[in-house]
Design a protein around this motif. Structure first.
Motif, PDB file in Angstrom:
ATOM      1  N   TYR A  11      16.584  38.640  17.299  1.00  0.00           N
ATOM      2  CA  TYR A  11      15.316  38.034  16.120  1.00  0.00           C
ATOM      3  C   TYR A  11      14.528  38.852  15.793  1.00  0.00           C
ATOM      4  CZ  TYR A  11      16.983  33.864  17.980  1.00  0.00           C
ATOM      5  OH  TYR A  11      18.420  32.397  17.917  1.00  0.00           O
ATOM      6  N   ASP A  12      14.144  39.060  14.321  1.00  0.00           N
ATOM      7  CA  ASP A  12      13.849  40.191  13.231  1.00  0.00           C
ATOM      8  C   ASP A  12      12.193  39.809  13.766  1.00  0.00           C
ATOM      9  OD1 ASP A  12      12.630  42.391  12.656  1.00  0.00           O
ATOM     10  OD2 ASP A  12      13.079  42.245  10.503  1.00  0.00           O
ATOM     11  N   LEU A  13      11.032  40.130  14.461  1.00  0.00           N
ATOM     12  CA  LEU A  13       9.548  39.881  13.961  1.00  0.00           C
ATOM     13  C   LEU A  13       9.284  41.134  13.462  1.00  0.00           C
ATOM     14  CD1 LEU A  13      10.828  37.782  16.255  1.00  0.00           C
ATOM     15  CD2 LEU A  13       9.043  37.584  17.160  1.00  0.00           C
ATOM     16  N   GLN A  14       7.440  40.814  13.219  1.00  0.00           N
ATOM     17  CA  GLN A  14       6.033  41.537  13.048  1.00  0.00           C
ATOM     18  C   GLN A  14       6.043  41.934  13.562  1.00  0.00           C
ATOM     19  OE1 GLN A  14       6.587  42.930   9.587  1.00  0.00           O
ATOM     20  NE2 GLN A  14       8.229  41.718   9.260  1.00  0.00           N
ATOM     21  N   GLN A  17       3.290  40.104  14.974  1.00  0.00           N
ATOM     22  CA  GLN A  17       3.370  38.797  15.800  1.00  0.00           C
ATOM     23  C   GLN A  17       3.772  38.484  17.039  1.00  0.00           C
ATOM     24  OE1 GLN A  17       7.297  38.256  13.402  1.00  0.00           O
ATOM     25  NE2 GLN A  17       6.441  36.061  13.149  1.00  0.00           N
ATOM     26  N   GLN A  52      11.952  32.800  18.987  1.00  0.00           N
ATOM     27  CA  GLN A  52      13.107  31.902  18.253  1.00  0.00           C
ATOM     28  C   GLN A  52      12.586  31.469  16.876  1.00  0.00           C
ATOM     29  OE1 GLN A  52      15.404  29.223  20.874  1.00  0.00           O
ATOM     30  NE2 GLN A  52      17.039  30.938  20.935  1.00  0.00           N
ATOM     31  N   ARG A  53      10.944  31.184  17.035  1.00  0.00           N
ATOM     32  CA  ARG A  53      10.715  30.145  16.493  1.00  0.00           C
ATOM     33  C   ARG A  53       9.726  31.191  15.291  1.00  0.00           C
ATOM     34  NH1 ARG A  53       7.225  28.527  19.577  1.00  0.00           N
ATOM     35  NH2 ARG A  53       5.225  29.688  18.915  1.00  0.00           N
ATOM     36  N   GLY A  55      10.826  34.506  14.973  1.00  0.00           N
ATOM     37  CA  GLY A  55      11.715  35.059  14.740  1.00  0.00           C
ATOM     38  C   GLY A  55      12.370  34.811  13.170  1.00  0.00           C
ATOM     39  N   ARG A  56      13.422  36.409  12.102  1.00  0.00           N
ATOM     40  CA  ARG A  56      14.378  35.713  11.676  1.00  0.00           C
ATOM     41  C   ARG A  56      15.404  36.227  12.292  1.00  0.00           C
ATOM     42  NH1 ARG A  56      16.205  39.222   7.937  1.00  0.00           N
ATOM     43  NH2 ARG A  56      15.060  41.103   8.531  1.00  0.00           N
ATOM     44  N   PRO A  57      16.743  35.175  12.704  1.00  0.00           N
ATOM     45  CA  PRO A  57      18.044  35.931  12.964  1.00  0.00           C
ATOM     46  C   PRO A  57      18.388  36.669  12.196  1.00  0.00           C
ATOM     47  CG  PRO A  57      17.297  33.502  12.919  1.00  0.00           C
ATOM     48  CD  PRO A  57      16.583  33.828  11.995  1.00  0.00           C
TER      49      PRO A  57
END
Length: 92
Positions: A11-14, A17, A52-53, A55-57
Motif C-alpha cells: 500500500y502506498d501512503l503519504q 498519513q 489498508q483504509r 493507503g492506495r493498493p
C-alpha cells in the motif's frame, strides 16, 4: 511510502498519513511489552486495517521496494516482537 503487509500486498501512503498509524503502533508496543497476545492481535489488526483504509493498493507488477513491512494480523506475539524496534513498527 510503500508499506507491505505480509500475506496481503503493498500500500502506498503519504508520509503525513503515518501519524494516523502511530496510535495503533503505540497500542501494539504496549501489548507486546505486557506479553498480551490478545492485545497484540487486536492492535496489529487495527494497524493493518488502517494501512489498508488509508493507503492506495500497489499493483503486483512492477515489483516495488517496500519501506516498511508489517506482519500478518495472524502472526503470534513472539514473531511480532522480533520485528518491532524501539520506535515500533511505524517510525515517528
Amino acid at each position: 511510502m510503500i508499506i507491505r503487509i505480509l500475506g496481503d500486498g503493498q500500500y502506498d501512503l503519504q508520509d503525513d498519513q503515518l501519524g494516523q498509524l502511530n496510535a495503533h503502533d503505540d497500542q501494539l508496543a504496549k501489548a507486546i511489552g505486557q506479553g498480551d497476545e490478545a492485545g497484540c492481535a487486536a492492535a496489529l489488526s487495527a494497524l493493518v486495517e488502517a494501512v489498508q483504509r488509508l493507503g492506495r493498493p500497489v499493483p503486483a507488477e512492477p515489483v516495488v521496494r517496500s519501506k516498511l513491512i508489517l506482519p500478518s494480523p495472524a502472526s503470534p506475539l513472539s514473531e511480532v516482537r522480533d520485528l518491532v524496534s524501539d520506535d515500533g513498527l511505524i517510525p515517528g
